[in-house]
Design a protein around this motif. Structure first.
Motif, PDB file in Angstrom:
ATOM      1  N   ALA A  17      65.774 -14.130 -40.302  1.00 55.84           N
ATOM      2  CA  ALA A  17      66.338 -13.414 -41.449  1.00 55.84           C
ATOM      3  C   ALA A  17      67.815 -13.199 -41.174  1.00 55.84           C
ATOM      4  O   ALA A  17      68.277 -13.240 -40.036  1.00 55.84           O
ATOM      5  CB  ALA A  17      65.647 -12.076 -41.663  1.00 55.84           C
ATOM      6  N   LEU A  60      67.779  -6.380 -44.240  1.00 57.13           N
ATOM      7  CA  LEU A  60      67.339  -7.741 -43.956  1.00 57.13           C
ATOM      8  C   LEU A  60      67.363  -8.544 -45.250  1.00 57.13           C
ATOM      9  O   LEU A  60      66.874  -8.089 -46.282  1.00 57.13           O
ATOM     10  CB  LEU A  60      65.923  -7.748 -43.384  1.00 57.13           C
ATOM     11  CG  LEU A  60      65.729  -7.018 -42.066  1.00 57.13           C
ATOM     12  CD1 LEU A  60      64.285  -7.155 -41.612  1.00 57.13           C
ATOM     13  CD2 LEU A  60      66.667  -7.525 -41.003  1.00 57.13           C
ATOM     14  N   LEU A  63      64.876 -13.738 -45.871  1.00 59.22           N
ATOM     15  CA  LEU A  63      63.773 -13.774 -44.924  1.00 59.22           C
ATOM     16  C   LEU A  63      62.989 -15.071 -45.036  1.00 59.22           C
ATOM     17  O   LEU A  63      62.744 -15.557 -46.133  1.00 59.22           O
ATOM     18  CB  LEU A  63      62.821 -12.601 -45.183  1.00 59.22           C
ATOM     19  CG  LEU A  63      63.373 -11.224 -44.857  1.00 59.22           C
ATOM     20  CD1 LEU A  63      64.088 -10.640 -46.042  1.00 59.22           C
ATOM     21  CD2 LEU A  63      62.275 -10.325 -44.419  1.00 59.22           C
ATOM     22  N   THR A  67      58.557 -14.402 -41.747  1.00 52.97           N
ATOM     23  CA  THR A  67      59.080 -13.041 -41.623  1.00 52.97           C
ATOM     24  C   THR A  67      58.530 -12.168 -42.746  1.00 52.97           C
ATOM     25  O   THR A  67      58.088 -11.051 -42.504  1.00 52.97           O
ATOM     26  CB  THR A  67      60.622 -13.045 -41.652  1.00 52.97           C
ATOM     27  OG1 THR A  67      61.100 -13.903 -40.624  1.00 52.97           O
ATOM     28  CG2 THR A  67      61.175 -11.659 -41.429  1.00 52.97           C
ATOM     29  N   CYS A  68      58.552 -12.679 -43.985  1.00 48.39           N
ATOM     30  CA  CYS A  68      58.015 -11.926 -45.127  1.00 48.39           C
ATOM     31  C   CYS A  68      56.560 -11.540 -44.904  1.00 48.39           C
ATOM     32  O   CYS A  68      56.157 -10.405 -45.137  1.00 48.39           O
ATOM     33  CB  CYS A  68      58.125 -12.729 -46.408  1.00 48.39           C
ATOM     34  SG  CYS A  68      59.769 -12.810 -47.088  1.00 48.39           S
ATOM     35  N   THR A  78      62.822  -3.206 -44.782  1.00 41.05           N
ATOM     36  CA  THR A  78      63.910  -4.176 -44.854  1.00 41.05           C
ATOM     37  C   THR A  78      65.267  -3.498 -45.016  1.00 41.05           C
ATOM     38  O   THR A  78      66.290  -4.143 -44.880  1.00 41.05           O
ATOM     39  CB  THR A  78      63.700  -5.186 -45.992  1.00 41.05           C
ATOM     40  OG1 THR A  78      63.576  -4.478 -47.227  1.00 41.05           O
ATOM     41  CG2 THR A  78      62.459  -6.029 -45.753  1.00 41.05           C
TER      42      THR A  78
END
Length: 108
Positions: A17, A60, A63, A67-68, A78
């Motif tokens: 990210a 963040l 992503l 990662t999500c 985030t």
């Protein structure tokens, strides 16, 4: 250069990210790259050093799908206020870059 001992009590999760961070109550933000996160905080690379103990606001962005998914499962924020715990130079003689560790507030 002195090696730092890893003393994390939370498992780290390396994912991708973009990180934007700003000093608390400051308008200007800086770009960085997420290295990993755990239940207690994150680590990221930046061209801007941050003094340990400094309060920062992180966001963040961009992503990756991995990662999500991990953030959704773990309830990871985030956008969050964090305290920098350490900052070490990892650049070379041609460019400066820093690896930074930050901890979520209220996470002991």
């Amino acid at each position: 250069m002195e090696k730092l001992k890893k003393k994390n009590k939370y498992k780290r999760h390396p994912y991708e990210a973009t990180v934007r961070f700003a000093y608390f109550n400051q308008k200007d933000s800086h770009a960085a790259r997420l290295l990993g996160f755990s239940d207690s905080g994150i680590s990221f690379n930046s061209k801007t050093p941050i003094k340990a103990g400094t309060t920062i606001l992180i966001k963040l962005e961009n992503l990756s799908s991995n990662t999500c998914k991990e953030i959704g499962v773990r309830g990871f924020k985030t956008i969050a206020l964090m305290e920098t715990r350490w900052c070490r130079e990892i650049g070379d003689q041609y460019r400066s870059e820093y690896e930074i560790g930050a901890k979520f507030y209220m996470c002991d």
